[in-house]
Design an enzyme around this catalytic site. Structure first.
Site, PDB file in Angstrom:
ATOM      1  N   GLU A  44       6.891  -0.286 -22.369  1.00 30.46           N
ATOM      2  CA  GLU A  44       7.244  -1.604 -23.460  1.00 30.46           C
ATOM      3  C   GLU A  44       6.268  -1.554 -24.338  1.00 30.46           C
ATOM      4  O   GLU A  44       4.778  -0.631 -24.284  1.00 30.46           O
ATOM      5  CB  GLU A  44       6.354  -2.172 -22.396  1.00 30.46           C
ATOM      6  N   LYS A 127      13.239  -9.221 -24.721  1.00 25.83           N
ATOM      7  CA  LYS A 127      12.118  -9.597 -22.510  1.00 25.83           C
ATOM      8  C   LYS A 127      12.413 -10.818 -22.573  1.00 25.83           C
ATOM      9  O   LYS A 127      12.246 -11.813 -23.374  1.00 25.83           O
ATOM     10  CB  LYS A 127      11.190  -9.267 -23.193  1.00 25.83           C
ATOM     11  N   CYS A 163       9.253  -4.929 -18.339  1.00 24.44           N
ATOM     12  CA  CYS A 163       8.245  -5.497 -17.088  1.00 24.44           C
ATOM     13  C   CYS A 163       7.818  -6.690 -16.499  1.00 24.44           C
ATOM     14  O   CYS A 163       8.766  -6.513 -15.313  1.00 24.44           O
ATOM     15  CB  CYS A 163       6.582  -5.783 -18.725  1.00 24.44           C
TER      16      CYS A 163
END
Length: 586
Positions: A44, A127, A163
Site C-alpha cells: 500500500e 481504497k 488493506c
C-alpha cells in the site's frame, strides 16, 4: 485451470522518498521476473511510503506521486519488465484536498493502487474502506472509492483491494464474489502489534470465504516513526487453506504458483453490487511465459515466540528510525539497570557495536554493582563505553542553589540528560531514552532528565515484559553459542533509580507484577475503576495507580517517540487531554 506465478514483494519503503521507492520497485520487480513471476504485488502507498499524514494536503506531493507512477511504468518497460503486470500502491487525487476551500463532494485525495503493464497504467483502484481508529486517520486524508476494479490476467479475473478493505466485511470482497473473480489482490500497510499475525490469517480466511476466491495478501516491512511493519505476507486459496506465508520483519520475495478458475464474465459487462460499481479491464495477452519445470512453492514460515517477535519488532523499528533519519550513531546512559541494558542490547543488534555509545553517569548514590554491571554489559556487547561522573556538576549546582529532597534527585537526572545531549550535539549521536511503558504510564521519570532523548525503543514495553525480553535475549545468545549481552545481576536485582540512599522503585510504586496488570487494563483495555476492581485488583491500589496515570499526561505528551508493539501505545493510539478533571474515582 490457469496457473499464475505470483510474486509478493514484501519490501521496506521510506515515506517521502518517491524516487527511492520507485527504484525499490524496479529492483524487486527484476527479482520477481527472474523467478518467473507472471504477476507482482507491492504494498500500500508503495511510492510515497505509509502513512504520509498531512503530506496528503500538499498538491505538489500528490502531483509528484502521480508523475512518478507513470514514469515508473515507462522505466519498468525500459528495464525489459513491461510484460510483467505489477500492482503498486500510490497517492492519487481526483479533486482538491477535503480541507481546502475549493473541495468537491466525493472527490479528493485517494489511497490508490495501479496495475502497470506494457509501459503504461492499465488499471487503477481507490481504497473503499478507510480506517479511522487507533493509529489511523484515513477519513481525515482520503475519499472512499466506490468502484471495484477487476482485471483479467492470464485468463483469470483478478480484483484489486487495499488493506482495510480486508478488515471489514462487505464492500469490495462481497462485490468480488458477485463479480465472479478467481483471485483478490490485497496490498497492505498493516502496522505490527503483538500477536497480530494470529489475527490476520483467520481474517484472510474469512474474506476468502466471502469472496469465494483465493487471496494474495502482501504487507510492507520496516519502521516509520512509531510504527513498525512486520510483513507476514501470505496466500490462501478460496477454501481458506494457507498456501504460502512470508517471514516477519525482513524484506522477502514470496513466489508461489497458484491454480485458479478461468474467467467467465465478458470483460465489457457493466455491473453494480452493494452500492459499488464493477469496472473490468484486460491486460494484454502478452504476459511472461507460463511457468515450466518445478512448481514454485512459497513455503510457510511459522510464527515465533512472543519475545522473539517483539525483539525483532523493536530492533527493526530502531534501525529504520536511525537509518532513515540519517543518524550516524546513538548514545544512551548505562545505569547498570535492566531498562538501559535492554535498550543497549537492542541498539547493538540494530546498528552494530561501532554505532552505539554507552555512558556510565555515576553519582555518589550509584552502587558499585551498578557501575560494574554497566561496564560488564559494555564488554559483552563491545559498544563504545565511557564514564562521566556527575557528582562534581551536581555539587556545583548545590553550592549555588538551596535544593533538597526530590528536587536533588531530579537534579541528578537532569545533569545526566545535559551530558547526553551535549554528546549528541558534539558528536552527532541520537540520544536514546530508556523509560519503559510502566514508568511512562505513572509518570515515574524526571522531565528533561531520564526522559530526555530523541527516540525510546522500549516506550511501549511494560516493565514485566522488559524482564522477559532480557531473559529471552540471553537464552537466544546461549543457544547460538554467543555471550549473553545482559549481565544476570542486571536482570535479578530490584529496580532502582539510585537517586537517594537505598532507593527502590517499590518505595514509590506497587510491585511491577501488581502494577502492570492494572495498567494494561486501564491503558490498553480502557477499563474504568469499577472494571479493574471487578477484575480482582485491590481498590486502594487501583485508586492510587489511576491517579498517577491521569496526572502524568503532561509528561507523556513531551516524551520521545518509540516503537509501537501493543494494541494501544502512548501517542498515536491513546490521545487524552492534558487539562482534564475527569477522574475514575469520581
Amino acid at each position: 485451470m490457469p496457473t499464475l506465478r505470483l510474486a509478493l514483494c514484501q519490501v521496506d519503503p521510506t515515506v517521502g522518498d518517491i524516487a527511492g521507492n520507485a527504484d525499490l520497485v524496479r529492483t524487486w520487480a527484476r527479482k520477481a521476473a527472474d523467478a518467473g513471476a507472471q504477476l507482482a504485488l507491492f504494498p500500500e502507498l508503495m511510492l510515497t511510503g505509509y502513512p504520509v499524514e498531512d503530506l496528503v494536503f500538499r498538491r505538489s506531493f500528490v502531483a509528484a506521486s502521480r508523475a512518478a507512477l507513470h514514469r515508473l511504468a515507462a522505466d519498468l518497460a525500459a528495464d525489459g519488465l513491461g510484460d510483467l503486470p505489477i500492482l503498486v500502491g500510490y497517492l492519487d487525487a481526483d479533486g482538491p484536498p477535503q480541507v481546502s476551500a475549493d473541495a468537491e463532494p466525493g472527490k479528493g485525495a485517494r489511497n490508490a493502487a495501479a496495475l502497470l503493464h506494457g509501459g503504461a497504467v492499465v488499471a487503477t483502484y481507490f481504497k473503499h474502506h478507510l480506517p479511522n481508529y487507533g493509529v489511523f486517520d484515513e477519513d481525515r486524508y482520503f475519499v472512499s472509492g466506490d468502484t471495484l476494479t477487476v482485471v483479467r490476467i492470464g485468463g483469470v479475473d483478478v480484483a484489486l483491494t487495499i488493506c482495510e478493505d480486508l478488515w471489514q466485511a462487505g464492500g469490495p470482497f462481497a462485490v468480488a464474489r458477485h463479480a465472479g473473480v478467481g483471485l483478490v489482490l490485497n496490498i497492505n500497510g498493516s502496522p505490527y502489534e503483538l500477536n497480530k499475525d494470529d489475527i490476520r490469517l483467520p481474517l484472510v480466511r474469512r474474506r476468502a470465504a466471502e469472496a469465494d476466491a483465493a487471496i494474495a495478501y502482501v504487507n510492507m516491512v520496516g519502521g516509520q516513526d512509531e510504527l513498525v511493519y512486520d510483513g507476514d505476507s501470505m496466500i490462501v486459496d478460496a477454501n481458506g487453506t494457507l498456501l504460502a506465508r512470508a517471514p516477519q520483519f525482513v524484506e522477502h520475495l514470496l513466489v508461489h504458483d497458484l491454480d485458479l478458475p478461468p474467467a467467465k464474465e465478458p470483460v465489457d459487462v457493466e455491473e453494480r453490487a452493494d452500492d459499488m460499481r464493477i469496472v473490468r479491464a484486460k491486460v494484454s495477452d502478452i504476459l511472461p511465459p507460463a511457468p515450466v519445470g518445478e512448481v514454485a512453492v512459497g513455503g510457510i514460515i511459522e510464527p515465533v515466540a512472543d519475545e522473539a517477535e517483539v525483539w525483532q519488532a523493536l530492533v527493526l523499528g530502531l534501525r529504520d528510525y536511525v537509518n532513515k533519519n540519517r543518524f550516524p550513531s546513538v548514545v544512551l546512559g548505562l545505569s547498570g539497570g535492566i531498562d538501559s541494558a535492554v535498550v543497549a542490547a537492542l541498539a547493538v543488534d540494530a546498528l552494530g557495536p561501532d554505532r552505539v555509545v554507552g555512558v556510565s553517569l555515576p553519582s555518589q548514590h550509584s552502587s558499585e554493582h551498578s557501575r560494574a554491571d554497566a561496564e560488564e554489559l559494555a564488554k559483552r556487547t563491545r559498544l563504545d563505553f565511557r564514564i562521566e561522573p556527575i557528582q562534581p556538576m551536581v555539587d556545583t549546582f548545590l553550592a549555588n542553589m538551596s535544593l533538597a529532597g526530590v528536587t536533588v534527585e531530579n537534579l541528578q537526572a537532569r545533569v545526566r540528560g545535559v551530558i547526553l545531549m551535549a554528546l549528541s550535539n558534539q558528536e552527532g549521536h541520537l540520544v536514546l531514552t530508556t523509560g519503559n511503558k510502566s514508568e511512562l504510564a505513572v509518570g515515574y521519570s524526571t522531565l528533561y532528565g531520564d526522559s530526555v532523548g530523541g527516540y525510546n525503543p522500549v516506550k511501549d514495553v511494560w516493565k514485566t515484559l522488559i524482564w522477559r525480553l532480557a531473559k529471552w535475549r540471553n537464552a537466544e545468545a546461549e543457544q547460538r553459542g554467543e555471550t549473553p549481552p545482559i549481565p544476570e545481576s542486571s536482570i535479578g536485582k530490584p529496580p532502582s533509580a539510585e537517586l537517594s540512599p537505598g532507593q527502590l522503585d517499590s518505595d514509590s510504586l506497587p510491585e511491577y507484577d501488581v502494577l502492570d496488570p492494572i495498567l494494561i487494563g486501564y491503558v490498553d483495555g480502557d477499563l474504568g475503576r469499577d472494571g479493574l476492581v471487578e477484575s480482582g485488583h485491590d481498590p486502594a491500589i487501583v485508586d492510587r495507580v489511576l491517579r498517577m496515570v491521569d496526572t502524568a499526561e503532561y509528561k507523556r505528551r513531551q516524551s520521545a517517540p518509540g516503537t509501537k508493539i501493543s494494541i494501544k501505545a502512548f501517542g498515536r493510539d491513546r490521545r487524552l487531554p492534558i487539562t482534564n478533571r475527569w477522574r475514575e474515582d469520581g
